[in-house]
Design an enzyme around this catalytic site. Structure first.
Site, PDB file in Angstrom:
ATOM      1  CB  CYS A  50      -3.070   0.518  -2.609  1.00 31.70           C
ATOM      2  SG  CYS A  50      -3.085   2.261  -3.044  1.00 31.70           S
ATOM      3  CG  ASN A  51      -9.488   0.647  -3.181  1.00 28.88           C
ATOM      4  OD1 ASN A  51     -10.276  -0.104  -3.721  1.00 28.88           O
ATOM      5  ND2 ASN A  51      -9.269   0.622  -1.881  1.00 28.88           N
ATOM      6  CG  ASP A 109      -1.876   1.209   1.200  1.00 25.74           C
ATOM      7  OD1 ASP A 109      -2.387   1.533   0.111  1.00 25.74           O
ATOM      8  OD2 ASP A 109      -2.104   1.822   2.256  1.00 25.74           O
ATOM      9  CB  SER A 110       0.131   4.784  -0.745  1.00 26.76           C
ATOM     10  OG  SER A 110      -0.998   4.883   0.096  1.00 26.76           O
ATOM     11  CB  CYS A 162      -9.506   4.710   0.242  1.00 24.82           C
ATOM     12  SG  CYS A 162      -7.870   5.184   0.864  1.00 24.82           S
ATOM     13  CE1 TYR A 217       2.709   6.081  -3.250  1.00 25.98           C
ATOM     14  CE2 TYR A 217       1.694   4.276  -4.455  1.00 25.98           C
ATOM     15  CZ  TYR A 217       2.780   4.812  -3.814  1.00 25.98           C
ATOM     16  OH  TYR A 217       3.941   4.084  -3.749  1.00 25.98           O
ATOM     17  N   GLY A 218      -3.151   9.349  -3.450  1.00 24.51           N
ATOM     18  CA  GLY A 218      -4.488   9.663  -3.948  1.00 24.51           C
ATOM     19  C   GLY A 218      -4.600  10.768  -4.987  1.00 24.51           C
ATOM     20  CG  HIS A 222      -5.037   5.182   4.008  1.00 27.88           C
ATOM     21  ND1 HIS A 222      -4.474   4.477   2.970  1.00 27.88           N
ATOM     22  CD2 HIS A 222      -4.010   5.836   4.611  1.00 27.88           C
ATOM     23  CE1 HIS A 222      -3.167   4.700   2.954  1.00 27.88           C
ATOM     24  NE2 HIS A 222      -2.861   5.518   3.942  1.00 27.88           N
TER      25      HIS A 222
HETATM   26  N1  DGL Z   1      -4.894   3.263   0.676  1.00 30.57           N
HETATM   27  C1  DGL Z   1      -4.908   3.683  -0.671  1.00 30.57           C
HETATM   28  C2  DGL Z   1      -6.182   3.321  -1.384  1.00 30.57           C
HETATM   29  O1  DGL Z   1      -6.759   2.292  -1.075  1.00 30.57           O
HETATM   30  C3  DGL Z   1      -4.324   4.999  -1.053  1.00 30.57           C
HETATM   31  C4  DGL Z   1      -4.497   6.177  -0.203  1.00 30.57           C
HETATM   32  C5  DGL Z   1      -3.547   7.246  -0.665  1.00 30.57           C
HETATM   33  O2  DGL Z   1      -2.349   6.977  -0.688  1.00 30.57           O
HETATM   34  O3  DGL Z   1      -4.020   8.347  -1.007  1.00 30.57           O
HETATM   35  O4  DGL Z   1      -6.605   3.997  -2.284  1.00 30.57           O
END
Ligand code: DGL
Length: 271
Positions: free
Chosen positions: A69-70, A6-7, A188, A38-39, A190
């Site tokens: 991570c989505n 994941d990020s 997400c 990463y979003g 998170h």
């Molecule tokens: N946890 C990640 C997701 O599922 C990314 C969140 C991020 O890095 O902005 O999208």
């Protein structure tokens, strides 16, 4: 070992369910905390960062990598599967988490109107709409980007009035699109770290909160049952290793809080 990427901290929500449902496997968790979130990043950047992480997980000894991570699943998975994997490691596999969620989403809705909460990258990619409409064309999908939520989690502001303010704001924006939405996907990884706040904000409403962790764990279990050749390659019964691209002590503190166990991570350079 099974690589879980994941990020940042979000992928721990998926790892936690893997450990509960499939404790026999060995896992390597890698969080790119130094470059999270990463979003809001471009397609090119998310793809480049994710490919670096996947290559490092292969080097560490993971023939199977789950993009927990989505954003990475939405923006990098297909290119990695189709273009990179055949060149770098044709025998290895990289799987994402959007498809497994889309497969079972019909079980959570009666009105056939669902909402996706995710990063700007996930929402703009339209991946959820695409995948869900392929499998369940009767379901209407609404989306709302929540750019403040992953940074709130990465900065440890989980149970704060600030977190509640933003969760409420995004939920209201989503439900204003259609008040008949009866299932909200935390799209997400998170966001399950903010589950108590989501429950509080949605209490009294007849809306299911769809968290991906159990869905993805069931899907991986099924994948390994169907792919015995992969299952045979995986080591078993030595536990979990944690890697972060940022400060290890900082990572351990949040990871321990969330996983409820001791975490001793190692800082790794993937750039
Ligand atoms: N946890 C990640 C997701 O599922 C990314 C969140 C991020 O890095 O902005 O999208």
């Amino acid at each position: 070992m099974i690589g879980v990427f994941d990020s940042g901290f979000g992928g721990l929500t998926i790892l936690k369910s893997f450990l509960e449902k499939m404790p026999q496997y060995d896992y390597v968790f890698l969080g790119d905390n130094a470059r999270a979130p990463y979003g809001n990043r471009s397609y090119e950047t998310v793809y480049a960062y994710t490919l670096q992480a996947v290559k490092r997980l292969f080097e560490i000894g993971c023939p199977l990598v789950i993009l927990a991570c989505n954003t990475a699943s939405a923006k990098a998975l297909r290119t990695i599967q189709q273009n990179d994997l055949p060149k770098i490691s044709p025998q290895n596999r990289v799987l994402g988490i959007i498809r497994p969620t889309a497969e079972v989403i019909n079980n959570y809705t009666k009105t056939k109107k669902i909402g996706i909460l995710g990063t700007l990258g996930t929402v703009n990619s339209g991946s959820y709409i695409l995948e869900i409409q392929k499998l369940h064309p009767e379901i209407k999908v609404y989306q709302e980007a929540c750019p403040m939520l992953a940074p709130i989690v990465e900065n440890g502001e989980i149970n704060t009035p600030g977190a509640e303010y933003f969760v409420e704001k995004y939920i209201n924006k989503l439900l204003n699109q259609d008040p008949e939405i009866d299932a909200v996907v935390l799209g997400c990884t998170h966001y399950p770290l903010l589950i108590d706040t989501f429950k509080k904000v949605l209490s009294g409403k007849n809306i299911s909160i769809v968290s991906q962790n159990e869905i993805v764990a069931e899907s991986l279990k099924d994948y390994l049952f169907r792919h015995k050749e992969m299952d045979k390659k995986l080591e078993k019964n030595s536990g979990v290793k944690f890697f972060t691209t940022d400060d290890a002590a900082m990572f351990d503190k949040t990871a321990e809080f969330f996983l409820g166990r001791e975490v001793k991570s190692t800082t790794v350079d993937i750039f």
